[in-house]
Design a protein around this motif. Structure first.
Motif, PDB file in Angstrom:
ATOM      1  N   GLN A   2     -10.865   4.374   0.141  1.00 52.93           N
ATOM      2  CA  GLN A   2     -10.701   3.005   0.505  1.00 52.93           C
ATOM      3  C   GLN A   2     -10.255   2.639   1.747  1.00 52.93           C
ATOM      4  O   GLN A   2      -9.725   3.549   2.263  1.00 52.93           O
ATOM      5  N   GLU A   3     -10.418   1.328   2.096  1.00 54.49           N
ATOM      6  CA  GLU A   3     -10.053   0.995   3.364  1.00 54.49           C
ATOM      7  C   GLU A   3      -8.333   0.944   3.545  1.00 54.49           C
ATOM      8  O   GLU A   3      -7.817   0.628   2.630  1.00 54.49           O
ATOM      9  N   ILE A   4      -8.142   1.222   4.875  1.00 47.92           N
ATOM     10  CA  ILE A   4      -6.620   1.330   5.050  1.00 47.92           C
ATOM     11  C   ILE A   4      -6.190   0.328   5.965  1.00 47.92           C
ATOM     12  O   ILE A   4      -6.949  -0.255   6.728  1.00 47.92           O
ATOM     13  N   VAL A  21      -9.104  -1.135  14.153  1.00 46.60           N
ATOM     14  CA  VAL A  21     -10.660  -1.384  14.151  1.00 46.60           C
ATOM     15  C   VAL A  21     -10.701  -2.968  13.982  1.00 46.60           C
ATOM     16  O   VAL A  21     -11.667  -3.076  13.324  1.00 46.60           O
ATOM     17  N   THR A  22      -9.573  -3.775  14.380  1.00 45.57           N
ATOM     18  CA  THR A  22      -9.753  -5.222  13.925  1.00 45.57           C
ATOM     19  C   THR A  22     -10.958  -5.696  14.691  1.00 45.57           C
ATOM     20  O   THR A  22     -11.874  -6.392  14.063  1.00 45.57           O
ATOM     21  N   ASP A  61      -8.647   2.945  11.172  1.00 45.59           N
ATOM     22  CA  ASP A  61      -9.200   4.193  10.821  1.00 45.59           C
ATOM     23  C   ASP A  61      -8.017   5.350  11.116  1.00 45.59           C
ATOM     24  O   ASP A  61      -7.479   5.335  12.199  1.00 45.59           O
ATOM     25  N   ALA A  62      -7.862   6.369  10.347  1.00 48.33           N
ATOM     26  CA  ALA A  62      -6.667   7.243  10.634  1.00 48.33           C
ATOM     27  C   ALA A  62      -7.011   8.624  10.060  1.00 48.33           C
ATOM     28  O   ALA A  62      -7.917   8.767   9.017  1.00 48.33           O
ATOM     29  N   MET A  96       0.693  -1.241  -0.071  1.00 52.83           N
ATOM     30  CA  MET A  96      -0.016   0.143  -0.042  1.00 52.83           C
ATOM     31  C   MET A  96       0.885   1.272  -0.112  1.00 52.83           C
ATOM     32  O   MET A  96       0.199   2.467   0.104  1.00 52.83           O
ATOM     33  N   ARG A  97       2.101   1.057  -0.135  1.00 47.64           N
ATOM     34  CA  ARG A  97       2.859   2.205   0.027  1.00 47.64           C
ATOM     35  C   ARG A  97       2.906   3.209  -0.956  1.00 47.64           C
ATOM     36  O   ARG A  97       2.857   4.312  -1.043  1.00 47.64           O
TER      37      ARG A  97
END
Length: 549
Positions: free
Chosen positions: A98-100, A134-135, A113-114, A73-74
């Protein structure tokens, strides 16, 4: 007045946090709070970040932010951060598109979440990131989604089952309505048959009496034509009763070829000119013992089904031949006469073929089919000791094979009426019990014409009085369905208990009791309309004692 010594606050002045307060917030925060310099190197890493990522602050400070981002994802992360850095927006929630995911020290990834904010401090751009693991929330969401999916699947299955149950109940209701209609039709047919057969008895009986008095050739021809028409009416009534399931089967030895040939004319009229009818009949076909009316109905029903399957025309082939169990896969062993009815119609799909023999199953539009034709044929074949099969495919027509067991009994010999009508040998006394005056009068004439002494009674009670008063009565010829509260069966039972030496011969145009009970073997039934020879033979059998009460 006492001086107020409580602390004074200036609500107009801006309130700022001290460094100790900020340090306390960073320490107690459960979320990861990470500060970055303008090159995106980590300059602050709170206890919450250490707990989430597994790095001690000393291990991570000075490292680029990439260490906390999965390698896959970098590239996208660099692009989004550069876009944010150049934009006039001061803060933004990350992962809006998109989900991070973030990366722990042990290399494992977790959803997060950030949010990121930027500001200028001392002429240098700095960044602050707040991140939350948020696992557990994702796991709960996945579990909820799975539960919802399972619930939806269960609801769908239940809905499907409910719809199937509704369809089953609708079909059962429709079948019940159809059965009620058939029952009503059967009752109506039975009542009509009773009266109609009485009328035919009067007609045929009087025609016989006239034919014995007429010496004119043309008159005899007219009488024969009328008698033939009456016979056709009697045959029609029998077919109606058979269709309505209002009479017992009467098996007899048959030449199926002759029966089919006699049906060809009516089949041609039913099929129409657009369908070619061909018969391929084995000249040495065996005999079989079945009810001829049922077999006729079976063949006619198959012909009508074939006609409906060929609305634009086609061909129908009826074939007979001898087969043995070695040539077939029938569940019953032995020799059979196969009657095959094949058409060039639309054929059946495998799904339709699977249910073709089921009662009330029909593919015809509402009002055109009862769903009883093939099921009745199958039941007739099974009751006769045979079997039935269907071969069909869409666009390739349908062939129904009816297998009837071979019989080695011979056909009844046809002899001349003048030579076979037996007359009374000793002027026996016959009590005629009939509630229809015209039928009773005719029957008295016929009985007397055969040399018997005839007595009469209008119903069951009158017959019992006559039997008690007249010891000379030897035979009782009684209708079954009569007014007066005593049927022919009831009268026969009374005779068996009180006058066992008297013979009983029953006659009927239609008896409802026959649908609920099998007549006793020692109670012969002469079915209206009957011929003079039938009456003579039945009375002779009674005289000889072959029917006892």
């Amino acid at each position: 007045m006492a001086e107020d010594k409580s602390p004074k606050f200036n609500t107009d002045a801006p309130y700022t946090l001290s460094e100790s307060q900020i340090s306390a917030i960073l320490t107690i925060a459960a979320d990861a709070i990470i500060a970055l310099d303008e090159t995106f190197r980590i300059t602050l890493f709170n206890d919450g970040a250490a707990a989430i990522f597994g790095y001690a602050p000393a291990e991570i400070l000075g490292h680029p932010l990439d260490i906390l981002i999965p390698e896959r994802m970098r590239t996208n992360h660099h692009h989004h951060v550069a876009e944010f850095s150049a934009s006039p927006v001061a803060a933004r929630k990350m992962g809006e598109r998109q989900e991070i995911f973030a990366r722990r020290k042990d290399g494992s990834e977790f959803p997060a979440d950030a949010s990121i904010a930027k500001q200028m401090i001392g002429g240098h751009k700095t960044y602050m990131v707040v991140l939350r693991d948020v696992t557990d929330r994702k796991r709960a969401e996945a579990a909820l989604a799975a539960a919802n999916s399972e619930l939806e699947a269960r609801v769908a299955d239940r809905t499907k089952a409910l719809e199937a149950e509704i369809r089953r109940r609708e079909e059962a209701h429709a079948a019940l309505i159809q059965a009620q209609r058939m029952e009503a039709f059967g009752q109506l047919t039975g009542g009509v048959a009773h009266d109609f057969n009485n009328l035919l008895t009067i007609i045929t009986g009087n025609l016989e009496l006239l034919s014995g008095q007429s010496g004119n050739g043309s008159t005899s021809a007219y009488l024969k034509r009328a008698a033939d028409a009456a016979d056709m009416g009697a045959s029609l009534t029998k077919r109606l009763l058979t269709f309505a399931r209002r009479r017992h089967l009467t098996p007899q030895i048959l030449d199926v070829n002759l029966l089919i040939l006699n049906l060809t004319e009516i089949m041609r009229r039913s099929l129409g000119e657009h369908i070619a009818l061909t018969t391929l009949l084995d000249g040495n076909v065996w005999r079989t013992r079945v009810d001829p009316s049922e077999l006729e109905n079976a063949i006619l029903n198959l012909a009508i089904n074939a006609r409906d399957a060929m609305p634009t025309g086609g061909s129908l082939v009826i074939e007979t031949r001898n087969v043995s169990d070695a040539e077939t896969s029938l569940p019953t062993k032995g020799d059979f006469i196969m009657i095959s009815v094949g058409d060039t119609g639309c054929g059946m799909s495998p799904e339709v073929l699977e249910h073709a023999f089921e009662p009330f199953f029909t593919t015809k539009e509402t009002g055109r089919g009862t769903g009883l034709g093939l099921s009745t044929l199958y039941g007739f074949a099974e009751q006769s000791g045979g079997h039935a099969t269907i071969l069909s495919a869409p666009g390739q027509g349908t062939t129904v094979n009816l297998y009837l067991p071979r019989s080695d009994e011979g056909l009844a010999a046809e002899t001349s009426l003048a030579e076979t009508i037996p007359l009374s040998e000793d002027s026996e006394v016959v009590l005629v019990v009939e509630d229809n005056p015209e039928v009773r009068e005719l029957t008295l004439q016929r009985v007397e014409g055969l040399g018997y002494v005839a007595r009469e009674a209008e119903n069951g009670p009158a017959a019992i009085r006559s039997l008690e008063a007249d010891p000379d009565i030897q035979i009782v010829l009684s209708d079954i369905v009569m007014a007066g509260g005593i049927s022919g069966y009831d009268l026969a039972k009374w005779i068996g208990e009180h006058k066992p030496h008297v013979r009983v011969l029953l006659t009927t145009g239609y008896a409802p009791e026959e649908t609920t009970q099998e007549p006793a073997a020692d109670l012969p039934i002469l079915r209206k309309p009957y011929k003079r020879i039938d009456l003579a033979l039945a009375l002779r059998e009674a005289v000889r004692g072959r029917s006892g009460s």
